[in-house]
Scaffold this motif. Structure first.
Motif, mmCIF file in Angstrom:
data_model
loop_
_atom_site.group_PDB
_atom_site.id
_atom_site.type_symbol
_atom_site.label_atom_id
_atom_site.label_comp_id
_atom_site.label_asym_id
_atom_site.label_seq_id
_atom_site.Cartn_x
_atom_site.Cartn_y
_atom_site.Cartn_z
ATOM 1 N N PRO A 64 0.815 -1.212 0.000
ATOM 2 C CA PRO A 64 0.000 0.000 0.000
ATOM 3 C C PRO A 64 0.855 1.271 0.000
ATOM 4 N N VAL A 65 0.450 2.236 -0.797
ATOM 5 C CA VAL A 65 1.178 3.495 -0.928
ATOM 6 C C VAL A 65 0.648 4.521 0.068
ATOM 7 N N PHE A 66 -0.663 4.505 0.302
ATOM 8 C CA PHE A 66 -1.297 5.444 1.223
ATOM 9 C C PHE A 66 -2.073 4.681 2.284
ATOM 10 N N GLN A 67 -2.237 5.346 3.432
ATOM 11 C CA GLN A 67 -3.049 4.800 4.511
ATOM 12 C C GLN A 67 -4.105 5.832 4.884
ATOM 13 N N ILE A 68 -5.316 5.341 5.087
ATOM 14 C CA ILE A 68 -6.412 6.217 5.513
ATOM 15 C C ILE A 68 -6.727 5.856 6.955
ATOM 16 N N GLY A 69 -6.513 6.802 7.848
ATOM 17 C CA GLY A 69 -6.700 6.558 9.275
ATOM 18 C C GLY A 69 -7.980 7.160 9.796
ATOM 19 N N LYS A 70 -7.969 7.494 11.106
ATOM 20 C CA LYS A 70 -9.180 7.986 11.754
ATOM 21 C C LYS A 70 -9.607 9.354 11.241
ATOM 22 N N GLY A 71 -8.684 10.098 10.617
ATOM 23 C CA GLY A 71 -9.036 11.397 10.039
ATOM 24 C C GLY A 71 -9.892 11.282 8.795
ATOM 25 N N GLY A 72 -9.925 10.108 8.193
ATOM 26 C CA GLY A 72 -10.753 9.882 7.011
ATOM 27 C C GLY A 72 -10.137 10.475 5.757
ATOM 28 N N THR A 73 -10.986 10.755 4.802
ATOM 29 C CA THR A 73 -10.529 11.273 3.517
ATOM 30 C C THR A 73 -10.710 12.786 3.454
ATOM 31 N N ASN A 74 -9.895 13.423 2.605
ATOM 32 C CA ASN A 74 -10.023 14.859 2.385
ATOM 33 C C ASN A 74 -9.437 15.205 1.021
ATOM 34 N N GLU A 75 -9.576 16.444 0.597
ATOM 35 C CA GLU A 75 -9.106 16.877 -0.721
ATOM 36 C C GLU A 75 -7.598 16.702 -0.870
ATOM 37 N N HIS A 76 -6.869 16.946 0.200
ATOM 38 C CA HIS A 76 -5.410 16.806 0.185
ATOM 39 C C HIS A 76 -5.025 15.358 -0.149
ATOM 40 N N LEU A 77 -5.676 14.403 0.489
ATOM 41 C CA LEU A 77 -5.418 12.987 0.251
ATOM 42 C C LEU A 77 -5.775 12.611 -1.188
ATOM 43 N N PHE A 78 -6.931 13.075 -1.660
ATOM 44 C CA PHE A 78 -7.352 12.767 -3.023
ATOM 45 C C PHE A 78 -6.338 13.276 -4.047
ATOM 46 N N ARG A 79 -5.834 14.476 -3.841
ATOM 47 C CA ARG A 79 -4.865 15.063 -4.769
ATOM 48 C C ARG A 79 -3.584 14.230 -4.813
ATOM 49 N N HIS A 80 -3.100 13.797 -3.642
ATOM 50 C CA HIS A 80 -1.877 12.996 -3.594
ATOM 51 C C HIS A 80 -2.077 11.611 -4.220
ATOM 52 N N ILE A 81 -3.233 11.005 -3.978
ATOM 53 C CA ILE A 81 -3.521 9.705 -4.589
ATOM 54 C C ILE A 81 -3.599 9.861 -6.107
ATOM 55 N N GLU A 82 -4.240 10.920 -6.567
ATOM 56 C CA GLU A 82 -4.369 11.152 -8.006
ATOM 57 C C GLU A 82 -2.995 11.327 -8.666
#
Length: 97
Positions: free
Chosen positions: A19-37
């Motif tokens: 896995p490249v990214f981990q989604i924790g208790k903070g959940g998802t957000n625009e910052h995470l989406f941009r980095h995954i993209e």
């Protein structure tokens, strides 16, 4: 839209990936989406791990990440999400027909 044959192929290709990214208790957000993209544009195929401290439904998280990043959801297995998006510049994976 991926066919069943293409999804099976991509699952076999993703088996050895970590896995490249981990989604924790903070959940998802625009910052995470941009980095995954950005990462999926370079890799085409990647895994995202949903940590145990995230109490949200993993299937809903996977659908949201796929929708927001413009990628295809290949599989959700346990707490691991497999995503695919064909790269515009650096095509690496040739899908079966």
């Amino acid at each position: 839209m991926l066919t069943g044959k293409q999804k099976r192929f991509l699952r076999s290709q993703a088996h050895h990936l970590t896995p490249v990214f981990q989604i924790g208790k903070g959940g998802t957000n625009e910052h995470l989406f941009r980095h995954i993209e950005e990462a999926i544009e370079k890799r085409e195929l990647m895994k995202v791990q949903v940590l145990n401290n995230n109490l949200d439904d993993k299937n809903e998280i996977a659908a949201e990440v796929a929708r927001e990043t413009g990628s295809e959801l290949v599989q959700v297995i346990g707490s691991t999400i497999i995503l695919y998006k064909e790269s515009r510049d650096n095509k690496q994976i040739e899908l079966p027909r």
